[in-house]
Structure formats: C-alpha cells, structure tokens
Design an enzyme around this catalytic site. Structure first.
Site, PDB file in Angstrom:
ATOM      1  CB  THR A   1      -0.910   0.062   1.238  1.00 13.68           C
ATOM      2  OG1 THR A   1      -0.086   0.117   2.394  1.00 13.68           O
ATOM      3  CG2 THR A   1      -1.815  -1.150   1.313  1.00 13.68           C
TER       4      THR A   1
ATOM      5  CD1 TRP B   1     -15.845  16.536  13.327  1.00 12.47           C
ATOM      6  CD2 TRP B   1     -16.572  14.574  12.558  1.00 12.47           C
ATOM      7  NE1 TRP B   1     -15.177  15.568  14.008  1.00 12.47           N
ATOM      8  CE2 TRP B   1     -15.596  14.349  13.559  1.00 12.47           C
ATOM      9  CE3 TRP B   1     -17.143  13.482  11.933  1.00 12.47           C
ATOM     10  CZ2 TRP B   1     -15.201  13.065  13.945  1.00 12.47           C
ATOM     11  CZ3 TRP B   1     -16.749  12.206  12.329  1.00 12.47           C
ATOM     12  CH2 TRP B   1     -15.783  11.999  13.314  1.00 12.47           C
TER      13      TRP B   1
ATOM     14  CD  GLU C   1      -5.056  -1.272   3.729  1.00 11.34           C
ATOM     15  OE1 GLU C   1      -5.743  -0.875   2.751  1.00 11.34           O
ATOM     16  OE2 GLU C   1      -4.124  -0.606   4.203  1.00 11.34           O
TER      17      GLU C   1
ATOM     18  CE  LYS D   1     -14.902  18.368  16.690  1.00 10.76           C
ATOM     19  NZ  LYS D   1     -14.630  17.446  17.798  1.00 10.76           N
TER      20      LYS D   1
END
Lengths: 548, 548
Positions: A190, A452, A337, A447
């Site tokens: 990755t 958020w 993954e 944030k």
C-alpha cells in the site's frame, strides 16, 4: 458430530479447496474461442491462454520456483500479467505485483520485504532495476519482458531468460497441485502517504470468494451497470494495484472478451474503447477525467461504456460529465486492505423516473455492500450508529476476503483489526435502504467551529460549478475556528471563475441547511494541478503541506 | 510459510467462517421493507423476517435445542419454512426437511435415521405423524404448525408448543454463534426407486458457496432468464426437496420479494403468478405441464415469468408450449447429492436471430456448468471424452457444494465418490462450447442392436407430435436386439393419434441420421398417466415393471 461425519464417508474425496485454478474450469470449457487482446496488436484465444499459463508455470519451475516462493512482476497491463495472475499462485507460489510508480528505493524495499526470488522486468523498467539491482537482497533470477517495438537500454542485469522465449520452451500442460486454500497467493504494497509501504496479502480462498461474490453483485442489479457474459472488459486500474480490483479474475470466470491496454496513454485508451467495443471498465476518477478531456475523446463513442469509479469518491461534477457522454458511471468502494471491493453504487427500481441530479447523486454513493460483507458504521466504542443517513462514524468491516494484516508488521496488523473488525479509517453514514455514504477520511476530517465539515460534500458542490475541472478541499489550522476549509481548484481551459464565485456558490447551499456556513471555504486557491499519489489519488497530505 | 504468516498478525480477528448467517448482512440492511408473501394471505417485511428468525431460535433454545441437534420440519412451502432454513442451522443445529410425499413408514425411517430430536408438524400432516408416532425413536418434542383456517383432526400427539405461540413468546434478538463452517447445516433423504431412502447432507460452507456461485451464474447470462434484484421469486420445487434448489437462500441474499404458495394447487399457483407479479420460479416439468393445462391458466398472463426446469430433462414439446405462452423457460441440471445445481441452459449472444426450433433446443440443453464446477464426461476408466458433442459417458463432478456422502452409509458414499469425483449416473456429451447434453440415466439406457439409444432423444421427438401431452420411453428385453424401446404416451384430451402415427413420426427422423432405426419404438402404448416418484419425476423403474 465430527465422529458421525467420519463414519459417513470412507475418504475425503469430496474435499474441494477454494484454489485459483478452480476458477478456470468453466471458462476454459465454455469460452475456448473468446479473445484476449493486448493493445489492439496481439490477439489470442482462451484456449491459448490455457496453454500459456501452463507454459509459464513450466518455465518458472525450470527457474527453480517452488511452493512458497515469491515471483515479482514489473509490467504494464497485459496478457502476460493475466497469465501471471493465474500461473504463479496456481503453482503454490506468491505473485508480488510491483507498483512501478513508486520511487526506485521504495521498489527495492518492497521486493526485499516480500522476499521475491524471481523478478519479471518489462523493457521500460530496465533503467529502474539497473539502478537498484545491487540493493535487491532476495532476487536470484531476472526474467526480461521484451516488448516488441521497444528497445532495451544498456544495462548489466543478468537475465536468466526472456518471457516469450521461456514460454516457447515450456510444455503446454502442467499438473497444478492441490494444496491448502489458505495458502498465500498474492501480495503488494500500500502506498500510504506516511512511513514505509506496507504489504497486504491474500490467500487463494480469499481471491476465489472475492471473485464469485463480486461477480454475483456486479451481475445482479436491477438497473444500471451490470457486468455479464456479453460484456467486453478492459481494466483501467493498474494490474499492479489490488489485482486491478480482482476484475481480471471475474472477467476470466465469465469468459468475456478482455482487452489489456499496456501503459495508460489516454488517446490509446479512447481508441481501444471504440475499436474493441469495450463495454466494462473501472478506474480512479483521475483516469476518467483524463480520458474525457483528451483530444481523442471528442470523436469517441462512449455510449456503450460502463465504468466503476473507485480509489476515492466519485465527484458529482465528473459523474455528470460522464453521463452527458452516455457513460454508465457508478462509484465502487474498497481499499488495498480489502481485496478491494466492499460496496457498489446501484440505481434502485424506477430510477429512470428520478430527475438527472438525483440519479447522479445515487451513482456517486459509496453504495450497497456486496453479499457476505458485514459492513458497520460505528462510534469510538465500536457501537453501531443508527441507519438514518446522518449519524457518521468509522466504517469497519468483515468479509471473507480482507487481508489478514500487514506483512511482517504485527503492530500495524493488530491496529487494523482492533475489536475483530478491519478499520477502514473512512467516515460514513448508512441510510435506511442500506446505502453507505462516505463523508471523509478519518485523517482528512475538517473540524470547524466545533462541527465536522465534510470535505467530500464541499468538493461535490464545487465540482458542479461551471468552469471547474477538479477540486480538493483540505483543512488548515485556524486560531478562532480550530480548522477552516481551503479549496484548491483546477479550472477548465479558458474558464473565468473567481474566488468569490466559488464562495458564493457554496454559500448558496447553506440556506437550505444542506451544509453549514462553516463549510464555506475560507480560501479558494486556483492551481494548475492537484498533487497525487502513485495510484492517482489526490494526495491531501501533500496539499496540506503545500498550503501550510 | 505458515510461520511467517503467524508473525504477520497478532490474532485471528480476520477469520471469517462461511456461515449461513453471513448471507443475511446485506439483505437485512438493504431490503428491510421488501415483502415476503404467503399464499397471498399473509405479508411480512424482511425486517419482520429478521425478528422472526431470532424468535424461532429463542423458541427452539427454550425447547432445549443445541449445537448438533436435528430439527425436522413437515410443512408446505411457507415463510415458516424460510425461517427454518435460517434459524435452525444458524443455531448450529441441523435442519431436516422431511419429504411429506413419502409413505408413513419411510417418513418414520428418515426421521429416525437422521436422529431428529424436534419435529414441526403442519396440521395437514397430523394424521401421518399420529400413525407413526410410536415408531419415532429420537423425537422428544413436537411443535404444531396451526395453519389458520384448517382444522386439526383428533390425535394423541403431545405437542410442546404451537409455532406462532412459540415465536410470540421469543425475544426478537438472538446471538447466533460462530462455529466451524464445516458444521452440518441441513439433511434430507433421496427418494431412489430402490432400497431405503438415503440421507444427503450439506455444511454451512457448502450452502454459502452454492448460494453465491449460483447467484453469480443466474445473474450473468448474456440473454434469456436472469435472476436479479428486481425479480419476484416463488419456488415451485418443494422446500423439503434439496432446499428448493437453494433458491430461497439466493432470493434472500438478493433481497427480492418472495412468494410462498403453500400446498401446490395449480389454480392457486396461476393466480399467485399474476396477482403477486411473480417473475422467477423453478420446478419439475410435471408442475409446469400441470400449470399450463389447468383451467385458470387460460386467463393467466405468463409473459413476465422466467422458469427453470430441473429434476429431469425439459422435453422440447413442453418448452415450446411454454414459450408460446410467453414464458422464458430454461433447463437446469443437478440432483439431491449436488445441493443441487451443477449447470444451467443459456442462450448465447445473438440467439434472438436463431429460428424458434433452435432456440427451443438450446433452452432444453443440460447447459453450462456453474462457476467452480469441475464437470467431466468420462469413460469407464475415468478418462475424459472429447468435447465433440457426440462422445457420451458418465457425468462426474467436483464442486464446493457436493454432499460428502450418504449419511451413515459408508459403502454407498465410497461408491458415490469413486475416483475422487461424484458419480451422477447420468450419461451425457459435451460440445466445443462447453454445453452439456444428457442423453440418458445410466440405469435407463436402452441398448438395442448393439447401439445405445437415447430415451431422452426419442421422448423429445414424440413430445413435439401434435396431440401428445406427455411421453416416457423405456427399454424392454428383446431376444433378437437385446432391448427395444417402448413409448408410453399420454394424449391431450380429444386427440386422435394412433400407434402407427407415432412410429412414423419417429421414423421420419432416421433419414437425416438424427436417430438410428433402432430408436423407433417397437410398441407405443397410450396410457392415462405416467407413474411418478414422490418428487414428481417419471418413475421409469415402475413403468418397466408395469410393462413387463
């Protein structure tokens, strides 16, 4: 009960391990004459593929490759790569798909870390391999992939053989053994934006289950993109990256015509789509954007083309451009993954009656999890959040095809699987119809003013503004608000758009409550291009550093 | 390598056994409001199904059911049966689906042989159970299924509970455990024409793999019948028989509307197809024939109905009648021992250009093996025969969902799996496109004048003769020729067909070489009906005895 079972049969003749070779029973009987095309130049049948897989295995056995060895491949998307997808794991060896876009040092690191004994090198990568060959600790044999028409530069690599010569010398039959389905089949690394590349790996069982389950999901939707036996397949996600989403395995099981484009040159890709009648592909948004804006695209008929966009979210602006060209475009979701696919966007029954905007919205959803995927959105305590389309938390998942961990990295593996579920680090909500919507990456969350702010939502809005070609939204530190969003915008050629235009555009969505006023970017910066990772995703870490 | 793998992760959090409960993640999130309909009278949602599965498990736990116990069910096709398909194996118990068409003595034998501890009894089967209850050696609890509107006859069975009362008392949540995927999930008994019924059994892993692979195959064809998320499903193969071909599992994974018809009453089935908009079913030819010829059928719109015919070959005459009514009819192939599906007939690309007869021919093929199925046609030495569409031998198969053997019958199990492949006793050929065509059952093969005569081929020809409703061809001993074919023919009402007509019709196909003159029946006998087995297949053994 197990004693009873033992008395019930005299032997375990019935045992059927899920091995990659089992995927080939049906296509090799049912699609012998079907074509596999490389760059429009080379054409071969599935019957030939069958023979070449055996030839490759014989060639590798000749080089000393045995059960448990690792064979690394550096090639563009090709029929050779497809052959390697099958022959190498079917011998019981491990296929390492090398990310050729990494730096030479990183490439050397991944090959050493995987412990590859044999390395296939396409002519184009001879310079890289020449530069790292003294650092390669485990490779004992090199095989040259001599692309017709390309010339090998001067080098000192001691090639044991050339790919086609090796195949020509091998027999057309090979007795692929049976072994434990939990045998490792593939590995690759990755390309995180921090630290060393991490190896993920998949077993035969995992790849077979990903193939069959994803085939079922792709074939079964009510409306919209459907991958079936009448399609013509071309990958546009590199074959070194998560087995090109596992799609070459599915395409082979279906016995469809397959087209491999070599290196991704936009003009060539556009021509192949039309000339070979390609109907099904998958790629990151960047590649779709590149294709739609290349010179050849104007004259290309894309109207029979279905394409799944993954790697990062599909911006609604890009989806609208694609649909306007007749492309059946949809989002898919997964990561290295996860083998990779976890979910696919799907149109519901009656979607043709929805207005264009609503259809685009549905096409861009993170989508519906694939059968067997146990996908949850959870809070910090791993408690499920309501399926109300609003409550956001991290996506965690179980499925029969998720990497067991990071190769030789127990700490990172334990973190990945904390609490018995794989942690995706993606923030999302789920609605009452099971549709998942990612709102951010955990590490990209902004944030602002205690709220958020979804960078993906702001990107979606800006992407739809006339004249905008691409956009990325990141957070920068702000004393008063904690963080504030900054938009980096690439304009279409000749577009006259100002910072204020973009801000007003975003602001116009606050009235309806769709977004909060904290979501209006503090700064809009016009740039030539967006920094990208080696697999074509926008590199937000690099952008944040650039802006800071 | 295994040591390396162990160092690569800190735990086995990633383990994902293939359990039936895993099939429910996606539909229960994505199809909560979708309907399940029973006889057009009762309607419930998937959200309710979820609750009722938990209630059933709680009720059974209350009765003392534990991992490894067997729960036997005697019911018509219903939502209750669907609940049992999930709740019972998901607890780790074994579901025995009792064939209610067997004789009382056979039913008692199968329940005892399976060792069932709990028995569900629909009101209609109280008389049978009453008559055998003293012979049941292992059943310790009886649960009554009280069908609304039907009256329980006098009996002395000590029911522990009633199904709905048991569910009403149970909690709507149950923590279904994780266990080894090779745990037995289901069992039922094959209804061979000789000897005692034999038990076959399937594990969680096998049922999950059958579900996903068959879903992939059903959804992916180029043309013709395709089972997808927009369909409405109704089984017409009893749920006690090979899990209704595993289709209820697939329908549930897809989250489609499901219709369960109770007892098969042709008029009711026809009404349900139209009233509930049923688009996908499967049955034996007998049921299709019954449906098409019932009074209600004349007024029924079958034009949106796709149906797979299995159990025995689909006669071309019947297929033509179905297609004439707008039905998308196809053959499928499998048997109790194979879970059951091994192959499905499919139309190739461009099939719409073929003439009607050729299309019918393709719809009636044994078909293309499903992904992962390793299907071979072999000679007596287990050597593969050429894929030339001519060479005939026995079908043997491997797949991840074939019974391990016959329950507590090691000798028959060993025979079944001789040489590492399951022996189907079906005689077939395979052509160059992988299409399989069964020509006979091993035990039904007719050898005349030193040649093998295909009874199925003669049946196909006769079935297409005007006025013929049904036909079976068997062999009778003949001093001169070894055996000669005899045709038993059921005529349509009022049809005036003579023995000579049929013989001349078959004879007319000898000129082209399609069949040999040995294939012309020596005797054509007109009968009222054909003897059938308990699952509706023509019972050739009984016919041979009848004729002899």
């Amino acid at each position: 009960m197990s004693d009873d079972v033992k008395t019930a049969q005299a032997s375990n003749a019935y045992a059927y391990p899920l091995l990659i070779k089992q995927l080939l029973h049906t296509p090799f009987a049912q699609a012998q004459e079907q074509e596999i095309v490389y760059r429009g130049q080379l054409r071969m049948s599935y019957a030939t593929l069958r023979e070449r897989i055996a030839r490759l295995a014989n060639g590798l056995a000749q080089l000393g490759v045995e059960y448990g060895n690792t064979v690394a491949v550096m090639d563009w998307d090709s029929h050779r790569y497809l052959e390697s997808y099958f022959a190498i794991p079917m011998m019981g060896a491990v296929l390492q798909t090398v990310n050729v876009r990494l730096s030479p040092a990183e490439i050397a690191y991944t090959i050493n870390h995987a412990g590859a004994e044999v390395l296939f090198v396409h002519t184009d990568f001879i310079p890289v391999v020449e530069s790292i060959k003294d650092q390669l600790e485990t490779v004992r044999k090199f095989v040259w992939i001599d692309e017709p028409g390309s010339e090998a530069p001067a080098h000192t690599i001691a090639f044991s053989n050339e790919y086609e010569a090796m195949l020509a010398a091998g027999s057309t039959s090979y007795d692929f053994p049976e072994f434990d389905e939990n045998t490792r089949a593939t590995t690759f690394y990755t390309t995180g934006t921090t630290g060393l590349p991490k190896g993920v790996y998949f077993t035969h069982r995992q790849l077979v289950l990903h193939t069959i389950s994803l085939m079922a999901a792709l074939a079964a939707p009510i409306a919209g993109q459907r991958f079936h036996r009448g399609d013509v397949y071309m990958p546009l996600t590199p074959m070194f990256h998560v087995h090109a989403w596992g799609m070459p395995y599915i395409a082979t099981v279906m016995g469809v015509k397959q087209v491999y484009p070599g290196r991704y040159v936009p003009e060539r890709l556009a021509r192949l789509i039309e000339d070979e009648g390609v109907t099904f592909s998958h790629c990151v948004g960047t590649i779709l954007h590149m294709l739609l804006t290349c010179a050849e695209a104007k004259a290309t008929d894309f109207s029979k083309w279905k394409v799944i966009i993954g790697g990062s979210a599909l911006p609604q602006g890009l989806a609208a451009s694609a649909v306007a060209r007749g492309i059946d475009v949809f989002a898919g979701y997964g990561m290295s993954e996860t083998c990779p696919v976890l979910s696919l966007a799907q149109l519901p029954a009656g979607a043709e009656k929805l207005d264009a905007g609503e259809q685009i919205h549905l096409r861009c959803k993170t989508g519906l999890p694939v059968p067997l995927v146990d996908l949850r959105v959870v809070d910090d305590e791993m408690a499920d959040l309501a399926h109300d389309g609003k409550s956001t938390g991290e996506i965690v998942a179980r499925a029969p095809w998720l990497t067991q961990g990071y190769w030789k990295n127990p700490e990172a593996s334990e973190q990945l699987w904390a609490g018995g579920y794989l942690h995706t680090q993606d923030i999302a909500n789920i609605d009452a119809t099971g549709n998942v919507q990612i709102t951010d990456r955990l590490k990209d969350v902004i944030k602002s003013g205690g709220e958020w702010v979804s960078s993906l939502e702001i990107e979606n809005l800006i992407s739809q503004y006339e004249g905008v070609s691409e956009v990325a939204v990141i957070g920068i530190k702000d004393e008063k608000w904690g963080e504030r969003p900054v938009a980096l915008v690439v304009l279409k050629e000749g577009a006259a758009v100002t910072e204020e235009d973009i801000k007003q555009h975003v602001l116009s969505f606050t009235a309806s409550g769709r977004i909060s006023k904290y979501a209006v970017p503090q700064i809009v910066k016009f740039v030539e291009a967006l920094a990208r990772t080696s697999v074509g995703k926008v590199n937000k870490k690099a952008l944040r550093e650039q802006i800071a």
